[in-house]
Design a protein around this motif. Sequence first.
Motif, PDB file in Angstrom:
ATOM      1  N   SER A   5       0.863  -1.183   0.000  1.00  0.00           N
ATOM      2  CA  SER A   5       0.000   0.000   0.000  1.00  0.00           C
ATOM      3  C   SER A   5       0.893   1.225   0.000  1.00  0.00           C
ATOM      4  O   SER A   5       1.862   1.297   0.761  1.00  0.00           O
ATOM      5  CB  SER A   5      -0.892   0.011   1.234  1.00  0.00           C
ATOM      6  N   ARG A   6       0.599   2.173  -0.865  1.00  0.00           N
ATOM      7  CA  ARG A   6       1.366   3.412  -0.955  1.00  0.00           C
ATOM      8  C   ARG A   6       0.379   4.558  -1.092  1.00  0.00           C
ATOM      9  O   ARG A   6      -0.691   4.410  -1.671  1.00  0.00           O
ATOM     10  CB  ARG A   6       2.305   3.420  -2.171  1.00  0.00           C
ATOM     11  N   LYS A   7       0.767   5.710  -0.624  1.00  0.00           N
ATOM     12  CA  LYS A   7      -0.038   6.921  -0.761  1.00  0.00           C
ATOM     13  C   LYS A   7       0.647   7.854  -1.748  1.00  0.00           C
ATOM     14  O   LYS A   7       1.816   7.672  -2.090  1.00  0.00           O
ATOM     15  CB  LYS A   7      -0.176   7.614   0.600  1.00  0.00           C
ATOM     16  N   LYS A   8      -0.087   8.888  -2.167  1.00  0.00           N
ATOM     17  CA  LYS A   8       0.464   9.888  -3.073  1.00  0.00           C
ATOM     18  C   LYS A   8       1.783  10.423  -2.503  1.00  0.00           C
ATOM     19  O   LYS A   8       1.887  10.730  -1.319  1.00  0.00           O
ATOM     20  CB  LYS A   8      -0.508  11.039  -3.252  1.00  0.00           C
ATOM     21  N   GLY A   9       2.805  10.461  -3.348  1.00  0.00           N
ATOM     22  CA  GLY A   9       4.116  10.958  -2.936  1.00  0.00           C
ATOM     23  C   GLY A   9       5.040   9.886  -2.382  1.00  0.00           C
ATOM     24  O   GLY A   9       6.225  10.126  -2.197  1.00  0.00           O
ATOM     25  N   GLU A  10       4.519   8.682  -2.147  1.00  0.00           N
ATOM     26  CA  GLU A  10       5.356   7.590  -1.632  1.00  0.00           C
ATOM     27  C   GLU A  10       5.891   6.755  -2.792  1.00  0.00           C
ATOM     28  O   GLU A  10       5.356   6.779  -3.899  1.00  0.00           O
ATOM     29  CB  GLU A  10       4.563   6.718  -0.658  1.00  0.00           C
ATOM     30  N   SER A  11       6.959   6.022  -2.523  1.00  0.00           N
ATOM     31  CA  SER A  11       7.626   5.234  -3.565  1.00  0.00           C
ATOM     32  C   SER A  11       8.000   3.861  -3.055  1.00  0.00           C
ATOM     33  O   SER A  11       7.985   3.601  -1.860  1.00  0.00           O
ATOM     34  CB  SER A  11       8.917   5.944  -4.016  1.00  0.00           C
ATOM     35  N   SER A  21       7.006   5.545  -8.135  1.00  0.00           N
ATOM     36  CA  SER A  21       6.411   6.576  -7.286  1.00  0.00           C
ATOM     37  C   SER A  21       4.928   6.736  -7.602  1.00  0.00           C
ATOM     38  O   SER A  21       4.524   6.688  -8.774  1.00  0.00           O
ATOM     39  CB  SER A  21       7.098   7.921  -7.517  1.00  0.00           C
ATOM     40  N   ILE A  22       4.130   6.950  -6.589  1.00  0.00           N
ATOM     41  CA  ILE A  22       2.717   7.246  -6.762  1.00  0.00           C
ATOM     42  C   ILE A  22       2.599   8.759  -6.933  1.00  0.00           C
ATOM     43  O   ILE A  22       2.907   9.523  -6.024  1.00  0.00           O
ATOM     44  CB  ILE A  22       1.876   6.760  -5.558  1.00  0.00           C
ATOM     45  N   LEU A  23       2.183   9.190  -8.114  1.00  0.00           N
ATOM     46  CA  LEU A  23       2.095  10.612  -8.414  1.00  0.00           C
ATOM     47  C   LEU A  23       0.757  11.208  -8.008  1.00  0.00           C
ATOM     48  O   LEU A  23       0.698  12.319  -7.479  1.00  0.00           O
ATOM     49  CB  LEU A  23       2.356  10.858  -9.899  1.00  0.00           C
ATOM     50  N   SER A  24      -0.328  10.476  -8.272  1.00  0.00           N
ATOM     51  CA  SER A  24      -1.646  10.962  -7.890  1.00  0.00           C
ATOM     52  C   SER A  24      -2.639   9.812  -7.866  1.00  0.00           C
ATOM     53  O   SER A  24      -2.416   8.778  -8.493  1.00  0.00           O
ATOM     54  CB  SER A  24      -2.128  12.060  -8.850  1.00  0.00           C
ATOM     55  N   VAL A  25      -3.704  10.040  -7.124  1.00  0.00           N
ATOM     56  CA  VAL A  25      -4.807   9.081  -7.061  1.00  0.00           C
ATOM     57  C   VAL A  25      -6.084   9.880  -7.258  1.00  0.00           C
ATOM     58  O   VAL A  25      -6.375  10.797  -6.486  1.00  0.00           O
ATOM     59  CB  VAL A  25      -4.840   8.333  -5.707  1.00  0.00           C
ATOM     60  N   GLU A  26      -6.820   9.554  -8.322  1.00  0.00           N
ATOM     61  CA  GLU A  26      -8.079  10.234  -8.616  1.00  0.00           C
ATOM     62  C   GLU A  26      -9.128   9.191  -8.934  1.00  0.00           C
ATOM     63  O   GLU A  26      -9.114   8.600 -10.006  1.00  0.00           O
ATOM     64  CB  GLU A  26      -7.900  11.195  -9.790  1.00  0.00           C
TER      65      GLU A  26
END
Length: 79
Positions: A5-11, A21-26
């Motif tokens: 599990s990763r959030k926006k901004g995490e790698s 890297s997770i850039l965005s989640v929409e």
Amino acid sequence: MLVLSRKKGESIVIQDQIEVSILSVEGDTVRVGISAPAHIDIFRKEVYLSIQESNRESAIPAPANLEAFMQKIKKIKKN
């Protein structure tokens, strides 16, 4: 399969050379950035599968082409 599990901004980092890297989640869409050395090919899975299928098809001679090739060989043998 490793599931993280990763959030926006995490790698995550793979073998010191690849960073995902997770850039965005929409909604249902996640934008992912991948940093890797230039010699490593990165494809979306559907593109990769299409390339693999094309490679398989080109490795199998078409019957018409094979027949034409055999005719040329027969002509060469006669000469």
